[in-house]
Design a protein around this motif. Structure first.
Motif, PDB file in Angstrom:
ATOM      1  N   LEU A  56      34.859  42.878  39.251  1.00  0.00           N
ATOM      2  CA  LEU A  56      36.429  43.655  38.629  1.00  0.00           C
ATOM      3  C   LEU A  56      37.049  42.663  38.276  1.00  0.00           C
ATOM      4  O   LEU A  56      37.874  43.163  37.199  1.00  0.00           O
ATOM      5  N   GLY A  57      37.152  41.298  37.988  1.00  0.00           N
ATOM      6  CA  GLY A  57      38.168  40.996  36.911  1.00  0.00           C
ATOM      7  C   GLY A  57      37.445  40.922  35.749  1.00  0.00           C
ATOM      8  O   GLY A  57      38.170  40.680  34.841  1.00  0.00           O
ATOM      9  N   VAL A  58      36.165  40.531  35.584  1.00  0.00           N
ATOM     10  CA  VAL A  58      35.576  41.353  33.930  1.00  0.00           C
ATOM     11  C   VAL A  58      35.853  42.249  33.320  1.00  0.00           C
ATOM     12  O   VAL A  58      37.051  42.484  32.203  1.00  0.00           O
ATOM     13  N   ILE A  59      35.962  43.590  35.110  1.00  0.00           N
ATOM     14  CA  ILE A  59      36.342  45.031  34.459  1.00  0.00           C
ATOM     15  C   ILE A  59      37.740  45.078  33.699  1.00  0.00           C
ATOM     16  O   ILE A  59      38.039  46.000  33.205  1.00  0.00           O
ATOM     17  N   ASN A  60      38.149  44.116  34.916  1.00  0.00           N
ATOM     18  CA  ASN A  60      39.604  44.360  34.616  1.00  0.00           C
ATOM     19  C   ASN A  60      40.140  43.615  33.140  1.00  0.00           C
ATOM     20  O   ASN A  60      41.155  44.025  32.703  1.00  0.00           O
ATOM     21  N   LEU A  61      39.827  42.893  32.833  1.00  0.00           N
ATOM     22  CA  LEU A  61      40.106  42.285  31.391  1.00  0.00           C
ATOM     23  C   LEU A  61      39.543  42.566  30.509  1.00  0.00           C
ATOM     24  O   LEU A  61      40.003  42.939  29.300  1.00  0.00           O
ATOM     25  N   MET A  62      38.362  43.546  30.432  1.00  0.00           N
ATOM     26  CA  MET A  62      38.262  44.276  29.398  1.00  0.00           C
ATOM     27  C   MET A  62      38.677  45.458  28.753  1.00  0.00           C
ATOM     28  O   MET A  62      39.281  46.083  27.832  1.00  0.00           O
ATOM     29  N   LEU A  63      39.479  45.994  30.936  1.00  0.00           N
ATOM     30  CA  LEU A  63      39.822  46.828  30.003  1.00  0.00           C
ATOM     31  C   LEU A  63      41.694  47.092  30.206  1.00  0.00           C
ATOM     32  O   LEU A  63      42.482  48.034  29.919  1.00  0.00           O
ATOM     33  N   LEU A  64      41.719  45.820  29.847  1.00  0.00           N
ATOM     34  CA  LEU A  64      43.153  45.539  29.758  1.00  0.00           C
ATOM     35  C   LEU A  64      44.168  45.637  30.503  1.00  0.00           C
ATOM     36  O   LEU A  64      45.221  45.478  30.498  1.00  0.00           O
ATOM     37  N   ALA A  65      43.841  45.811  32.187  1.00  0.00           N
ATOM     38  CA  ALA A  65      44.518  45.127  33.476  1.00  0.00           C
ATOM     39  C   ALA A  65      45.050  46.816  33.400  1.00  0.00           C
ATOM     40  O   ALA A  65      46.552  46.571  33.747  1.00  0.00           O
ATOM     41  N   PRO A  66      45.064  47.837  33.413  1.00  0.00           N
ATOM     42  CA  PRO A  66      45.259  49.213  34.106  1.00  0.00           C
ATOM     43  C   PRO A  66      45.802  48.721  35.411  1.00  0.00           C
ATOM     44  O   PRO A  66      45.298  48.584  35.912  1.00  0.00           O
ATOM     45  N   VAL A  67      46.858  48.939  35.700  1.00  0.00           N
ATOM     46  CA  VAL A  67      47.227  49.507  37.205  1.00  0.00           C
ATOM     47  C   VAL A  67      46.743  49.587  38.365  1.00  0.00           C
ATOM     48  O   VAL A  67      46.078  48.775  39.008  1.00  0.00           O
ATOM     49  N   TRP A  68      45.823  50.758  37.900  1.00  0.00           N
ATOM     50  CA  TRP A  68      44.919  50.799  39.386  1.00  0.00           C
ATOM     51  C   TRP A  68      44.156  49.869  39.765  1.00  0.00           C
ATOM     52  O   TRP A  68      43.351  49.505  40.430  1.00  0.00           O
ATOM     53  N   MET A  69      43.121  49.437  38.255  1.00  0.00           N
ATOM     54  CA  MET A  69      42.347  48.149  38.441  1.00  0.00           C
ATOM     55  C   MET A  69      43.053  47.048  38.805  1.00  0.00           C
ATOM     56  O   MET A  69      42.661  46.459  39.368  1.00  0.00           O
ATOM     57  N   GLN A  70      44.524  46.946  38.264  1.00  0.00           N
ATOM     58  CA  GLN A  70      44.854  45.881  39.081  1.00  0.00           C
ATOM     59  C   GLN A  70      45.315  45.637  40.949  1.00  0.00           C
ATOM     60  O   GLN A  70      44.844  44.701  41.506  1.00  0.00           O
ATOM     61  N   LEU A  71      45.742  47.354  40.913  1.00  0.00           N
ATOM     62  CA  LEU A  71      45.184  47.556  42.147  1.00  0.00           C
ATOM     63  C   LEU A  71      44.420  46.919  43.254  1.00  0.00           C
ATOM     64  O   LEU A  71      43.815  46.007  43.959  1.00  0.00           O
ATOM     65  N   ILE A  72      42.935  47.888  42.741  1.00  0.00           N
ATOM     66  CA  ILE A  72      41.630  47.756  43.070  1.00  0.00           C
ATOM     67  C   ILE A  72      41.280  45.839  43.408  1.00  0.00           C
ATOM     68  O   ILE A  72      40.951  45.212  44.698  1.00  0.00           O
ATOM     69  N   HIS A  73      42.049  44.714  42.330  1.00  0.00           N
ATOM     70  CA  HIS A  73      41.731  44.050  42.600  1.00  0.00           C
ATOM     71  C   HIS A  73      42.197  43.304  42.804  1.00  0.00           C
ATOM     72  O   HIS A  73      41.884  41.623  44.175  1.00  0.00           O
ATOM     73  N   LEU A  74      43.243  43.205  43.040  1.00  0.00           N
ATOM     74  CA  LEU A  74      44.534  42.579  44.541  1.00  0.00           C
ATOM     75  C   LEU A  74      43.451  43.056  46.475  1.00  0.00           C
ATOM     76  O   LEU A  74      43.382  41.786  46.516  1.00  0.00           O
ATOM     77  N   PHE A  75      43.054  44.229  45.982  1.00  0.00           N
ATOM     78  CA  PHE A  75      42.773  44.587  47.336  1.00  0.00           C
ATOM     79  C   PHE A  75      41.553  43.631  47.559  1.00  0.00           C
ATOM     80  O   PHE A  75      41.733  43.428  48.852  1.00  0.00           O
ATOM     81  N   VAL A  76      40.563  43.431  46.931  1.00  0.00           N
ATOM     82  CA  VAL A  76      39.401  42.683  47.181  1.00  0.00           C
ATOM     83  C   VAL A  76      39.204  41.847  47.308  1.00  0.00           C
ATOM     84  O   VAL A  76      39.272  40.749  47.674  1.00  0.00           O
TER      85      VAL A  76
END
Length: 319
Positions: free
Chosen positions: A265-285
């Motif tokens: 998820l960290g790699v995906i978050n970086l590639m997608l430039l940290a959209p809000v929804w991805m930040q929330l998923i990353h924090l949840f995990v």
């Protein structure tokens, strides 16, 4: 005071409900930060724009006020959890101090949230002070989840832990917790940098990070991926060691899988430039990773060391 097994089961279920509710509150708080809604109630606390129930004229006000209301309910839930735990278990039971620490850290969450508002460390504030407060906020949140998890674990019949006699294994776990906390702090600062200094492309983001005129927050966020990789490797090693301990296999396996998921998820978050929804998923995990680390460690340390004499007081208490 009750010592009936059914009361223990009900308390344990309630403790897990509190954890789920607290997860929701934490994620909503991240939404407040990611959407720049921290100033939705102005610089007022506990009132919102000087009112008990504000007129939600903006989306930011709605988001911030919702966070305050849910946070208040979360505090009340932990207060009742603490009272219930002290009523159910006798003095000396480990669930009691775990519940009390849950209440302390929950009040700490409220105090930090209030300080962020009153010091105007919200919305578009780009000060280093805000970054430090975010790091402290993350550490307190993790400690809160740790205390709540242990309350649920021990209320549900989890065994006591033994620190003495564990040797290097205990230090392995100390290092695992310390690295995870440090990684969480760096992640909180990186997320703040992504919110305040968004990039339109990965290449632009790298230019921001390494520019000599870059803001300190953009320079700090570049370290998080490297810290996360080192911590992930260490946690995978620790999970492998914990899997060998009786009763810890399932939690250690959950920790192992969550670490792998978080790196992905960290790699995906970086590639997608940290959209809000991805930040929330990353924090949840990340929160789930911490909870599994606490559970796996508690189960691992419940094993009585071989060096403990058969007639020792520790062994007698375990029995």
């Amino acid at each position: 005071m009750s010592e009936r097994p059914e009361s223990h089961a009900k308390l344990a279920r309630y403790a897990w409900i509190v954890i789920v509710a607290t997860l929701f509150v934490v994620l909503w708080g991240a939404l407040v930060r990611a959407t720049g809604s921290g100033a939705g109630c102005g610089s007022h606390w506990p009132l919102c724009n000087g009112e008990v129930v504000p007129q939600a004229e903006t989306v930011a006000t709605t988001i911030e006020f919702t966070h305050r209301v849910t946070s208040g309910f979360s505090v009340l839930m932990v207060v009742w959890l603490t009272i219930w735990t002290y009523r159910v278990f006798r003095k000396g039971h480990p669930a009691r101090p775990a519940a009390m620490w849950s209440l302390i850290f929950m009040l700490g969450e409220a105090a930090i949230g209030a300080a962020l508002v009153l010091l105007s460390l919200v919305a578009d504030n780009t000060s280093i002070a805000r970054a430090w407060w975010m790091g402290v906020h993350l550490v307190n949140t993790f400690l809160l989840f740790g205390a709540l998890t242990l309350t649920a674990y021990w209320a549900g019949g989890g065994r006591r832990i033994y620190i003495r006699g564990q040797g290097m294994f205990a230090w392995l776990l100390v290092a695992a917790f310390a690295l995870t906390l440090f990684t969480g702090m760096s992640g909180a600062i990186a997320a703040l940098g992504d919110t305040l200094f968004p990039a339109s492309s990965l290449q632009e983001g790298l230019r921001q990070d390494f520019s000599p005129d870059a803001h300190p927050l953009t320079r700090l966020r570049v370290f998080h991926p490297f810290i996360a990789v080192v911590t992930a490797a260490f946690l995978l090693h620790a999970a492998g060691r914990m899997r060998l301990r009786p009763g810890a296999k399932r939690w250690a396996t959950a920790l192992h899988l969550t670490v792998l998921a978080q790196i992905t998820l960290g790699v995906i978050n970086l590639m997608l430039l940290a959209p809000v929804w991805m930040q929330l998923i990353h924090l949840f995990v990340a929160d789930m990773l911490w909870i599994f680390l606490v559970l796996a460690s508690a189960a691992s340390l419940a094993t009585v060391p071989d060096s403990t004499p058969a007639d020792s007081p520790e062994l007698a208490r375990a029995a």
